[in-house]
Design a protein around this motif. Structure first.
Motif, PDB file in Angstrom:
ATOM      1  N   SER A   6      14.396   3.546 -13.638  1.00  0.00           N
ATOM      2  CA  SER A   6      13.968   3.376 -12.253  1.00  0.00           C
ATOM      3  C   SER A   6      15.081   3.747 -11.278  1.00  0.00           C
ATOM      4  O   SER A   6      16.254   3.435 -11.495  1.00  0.00           O
ATOM      5  N   THR A   7      14.690   4.399 -10.184  1.00  0.00           N
ATOM      6  CA  THR A   7      15.636   4.752  -9.123  1.00  0.00           C
ATOM      7  C   THR A   7      15.222   4.128  -7.793  1.00  0.00           C
ATOM      8  O   THR A   7      15.757   4.489  -6.746  1.00  0.00           O
ATOM      9  N   LEU A   8      14.280   3.223  -7.821  1.00  0.00           N
ATOM     10  CA  LEU A   8      13.789   2.605  -6.599  1.00  0.00           C
ATOM     11  C   LEU A   8      14.873   1.789  -5.907  1.00  0.00           C
ATOM     12  O   LEU A   8      15.698   1.144  -6.554  1.00  0.00           O
ATOM     13  N   GLU A   9      14.827   1.806  -4.586  1.00  0.00           N
ATOM     14  CA  GLU A   9      15.738   0.994  -3.802  1.00  0.00           C
ATOM     15  C   GLU A   9      15.133  -0.388  -3.575  1.00  0.00           C
ATOM     16  O   GLU A   9      13.910  -0.571  -3.591  1.00  0.00           O
ATOM     17  N   LEU A  10      15.993  -1.342  -3.321  1.00  0.00           N
ATOM     18  CA  LEU A  10      15.551  -2.717  -3.141  1.00  0.00           C
ATOM     19  C   LEU A  10      14.575  -2.855  -1.977  1.00  0.00           C
ATOM     20  O   LEU A  10      13.556  -3.552  -2.085  1.00  0.00           O
ATOM     21  N   THR A  11      14.842  -2.200  -0.875  1.00  0.00           N
ATOM     22  CA  THR A  11      13.960  -2.331   0.292  1.00  0.00           C
ATOM     23  C   THR A  11      12.548  -1.842  -0.016  1.00  0.00           C
ATOM     24  O   THR A  11      11.565  -2.427   0.444  1.00  0.00           O
ATOM     25  N   THR A  12      12.448  -0.774  -0.802  1.00  0.00           N
ATOM     26  CA  THR A  12      11.129  -0.247  -1.180  1.00  0.00           C
ATOM     27  C   THR A  12      10.382  -1.253  -2.045  1.00  0.00           C
ATOM     28  O   THR A  12       9.186  -1.505  -1.839  1.00  0.00           O
ATOM     29  N   VAL A  13      11.071  -1.833  -3.013  1.00  0.00           N
ATOM     30  CA  VAL A  13      10.446  -2.827  -3.884  1.00  0.00           C
ATOM     31  C   VAL A  13      10.007  -4.042  -3.077  1.00  0.00           C
ATOM     32  O   VAL A  13       8.909  -4.581  -3.287  1.00  0.00           O
ATOM     33  N   GLN A  14      10.831  -4.485  -2.161  1.00  0.00           N
ATOM     34  CA  GLN A  14      10.485  -5.644  -1.341  1.00  0.00           C
ATOM     35  C   GLN A  14       9.229  -5.385  -0.508  1.00  0.00           C
ATOM     36  O   GLN A  14       8.343  -6.234  -0.420  1.00  0.00           O
ATOM     37  N   GLN A  15       9.158  -4.212   0.123  1.00  0.00           N
ATOM     38  CA  GLN A  15       7.991  -3.874   0.938  1.00  0.00           C
ATOM     39  C   GLN A  15       6.726  -3.811   0.087  1.00  0.00           C
ATOM     40  O   GLN A  15       5.670  -4.331   0.470  1.00  0.00           O
ATOM     41  N   ARG A  16       6.820  -3.154  -1.074  1.00  0.00           N
ATOM     42  CA  ARG A  16       5.653  -3.017  -1.939  1.00  0.00           C
ATOM     43  C   ARG A  16       5.245  -4.355  -2.542  1.00  0.00           C
ATOM     44  O   ARG A  16       4.056  -4.606  -2.756  1.00  0.00           O
ATOM     45  N   ALA A  17       6.209  -5.207  -2.840  1.00  0.00           N
ATOM     46  CA  ALA A  17       5.899  -6.525  -3.388  1.00  0.00           C
ATOM     47  C   ALA A  17       5.100  -7.351  -2.382  1.00  0.00           C
ATOM     48  O   ALA A  17       4.139  -8.045  -2.752  1.00  0.00           O
ATOM     49  N   GLU A  18       5.485  -7.295  -1.130  1.00  0.00           N
ATOM     50  CA  GLU A  18       4.747  -8.018  -0.084  1.00  0.00           C
ATOM     51  C   GLU A  18       3.312  -7.510  -0.002  1.00  0.00           C
ATOM     52  O   GLU A  18       2.361  -8.302   0.058  1.00  0.00           O
ATOM     53  N   GLU A  19       3.151  -6.184   0.006  1.00  0.00           N
ATOM     54  CA  GLU A  19       1.816  -5.606   0.099  1.00  0.00           C
ATOM     55  C   GLU A  19       0.980  -5.938  -1.129  1.00  0.00           C
ATOM     56  O   GLU A  19      -0.212  -6.283  -1.019  1.00  0.00           O
ATOM     57  N   LEU A  20       1.594  -5.852  -2.316  1.00  0.00           N
ATOM     58  CA  LEU A  20       0.867  -6.137  -3.550  1.00  0.00           C
ATOM     59  C   LEU A  20       0.380  -7.576  -3.561  1.00  0.00           C
ATOM     60  O   LEU A  20      -0.756  -7.855  -3.973  1.00  0.00           O
ATOM     61  N   ASN A  21       1.212  -8.507  -3.110  1.00  0.00           N
ATOM     62  CA  ASN A  21       0.814  -9.910  -3.102  1.00  0.00           C
ATOM     63  C   ASN A  21      -0.399 -10.141  -2.204  1.00  0.00           C
ATOM     64  O   ASN A  21      -1.325 -10.878  -2.554  1.00  0.00           O
ATOM     65  N   VAL A  22      -0.417  -9.476  -1.055  1.00  0.00           N
ATOM     66  CA  VAL A  22      -1.553  -9.600  -0.129  1.00  0.00           C
ATOM     67  C   VAL A  22      -2.818  -9.020  -0.760  1.00  0.00           C
ATOM     68  O   VAL A  22      -3.904  -9.605  -0.682  1.00  0.00           O
ATOM     69  N   ARG A  23      -2.666  -7.866  -1.406  1.00  0.00           N
ATOM     70  CA  ARG A  23      -3.826  -7.213  -2.017  1.00  0.00           C
ATOM     71  C   ARG A  23      -4.385  -8.044  -3.177  1.00  0.00           C
ATOM     72  O   ARG A  23      -5.603  -8.099  -3.375  1.00  0.00           O
ATOM     73  N   VAL A  24      -3.513  -8.674  -3.940  1.00  0.00           N
ATOM     74  CA  VAL A  24      -3.969  -9.502  -5.053  1.00  0.00           C
ATOM     75  C   VAL A  24      -4.706 -10.735  -4.534  1.00  0.00           C
ATOM     76  O   VAL A  24      -5.728 -11.147  -5.097  1.00  0.00           O
ATOM     77  N   GLN A  25      -4.201 -11.320  -3.460  1.00  0.00           N
ATOM     78  CA  GLN A  25      -4.908 -12.447  -2.857  1.00  0.00           C
ATOM     79  C   GLN A  25      -6.304 -12.045  -2.406  1.00  0.00           C
ATOM     80  O   GLN A  25      -7.257 -12.830  -2.517  1.00  0.00           O
TER      81      GLN A  25
END
Length: 265
Positions: A152-171
């Motif tokens: 993986s070459t992802l940056e932390l900020t990208t993971v944080q943003q996507r994690a927030e969105e994923l959590n909302v979508r799962v809810q």
């Protein structure tokens, strides 16, 4: 003599989809679940360290097919559907580190839900451990990424943003009556922001199974140690590739009398 049909009707199935957290706490789950769910109990688990929901994943020298590609699904289709079933979906954030988009991960989860609904069992799905991800130090993130997801070459900020969105979508997925959303309790985590603390694993499984309507008990008597964590380290799933060699193992691979069987995929 009890007929085969009646015997099957008395059984309960627990289907678990996940990755490292389930693999690390499998022995705990197998001590908590039989206390909460009527027996005989059949556990079907598509799990594994570094597991992806949709694509092949590798951890050290071992590769596993994506959960959607595993033999779990043909196995469930071949079983009579009269057994009462409960379903758990967890560890949904792994694919973020494999550079998968939120849309792709949600599409995979939706496919899992469609297939699980064929069992007519309620579904519990856990959220993302946002508290730890939001405050994760960059150096800790790089260490975790290199150890668990070396490609993986992802940056932390990208993971944080996507994690927030994923959590909302799962809810949003969990708005349906047959799905229960379980937020990740920050107290379940410590220095490691994505894996449950060993001492919290009995509480986590008790919380998940209780949300599906199963009986409560005093889970504080259940212990989780490093030996419990590695107990099933070498237990072989139905299919894997180890050191480049494909291996298969007939399931169930764990059997404790006639009261508990475990099939790994």
């Amino acid at each position: 003599m009890v007929s085969e049909t009646n015997d099957q009707a008395e059984r309960h199935r627990l289907i678990v989809l996940g990755a490292s957290n389930v693999a690390k706490s499998l022995d705990v789950l197998l001590r908590v679940a039989p206390r909460m769910i009527s027996k005989p109990l059949e556990v079907y688990a598509a799990i594994g360290r570094g597991r992806s929901y949709g694509t092949q994943s590798q951890f050290l020298f071992r590769r596993l097919p994506g959960i959607l590609e595993s033999e779990l699904w043909p196995t469930l289709e071949s079983r009579a559907n009269s057994a009462k079933t409960s379903c758990v979906i967890t560890d949904i954030g792994n694919d973020l580190l494999y550079s998968r988009t939120v849309d792709q991960i949600i599409a995979w989860l939706e496919q899992c839900i469609i297939r699980l609904r064929l069992t007519a069992g309620p579904i519990a799905i856990t959220g993302i451990p946002l508290a730890g991800i939001r405050t994760l130090a960059p150096y800790k993130f790089r260490t975790l990424r290199s150890l668990m997801f070396p490609g993986s070459t992802l940056e932390l900020t990208t993971v944080q943003q996507r994690a927030e969105e994923l959590n909302v979508r799962v809810q949003a997925l969990a708005q349906d009556d047959d799905i229960t959303f379980i937020p990740q309790n920050p107290e379940w985590y410590g220095f490691d922001p994505i894996h449950w603390k060993p001492r919290k694993r009995p509480e986590v499984w008790h919380t998940i199974l209780a949300s599906l309507g199963h009986s409560s008990f005093d889970y504080t008597r259940v212990r989780s140690t490093f030996m419990h964590e590695i107990k099933h380290w070498m237990t072989r799933p139905h299919q894997r590739t180890l050191f480049g060699l494909k291996q298969s193992k007939q399931q169930p691979v764990i059997q404790r009398g006639e009261q508990l069987t475990v099939a790994l995929y």
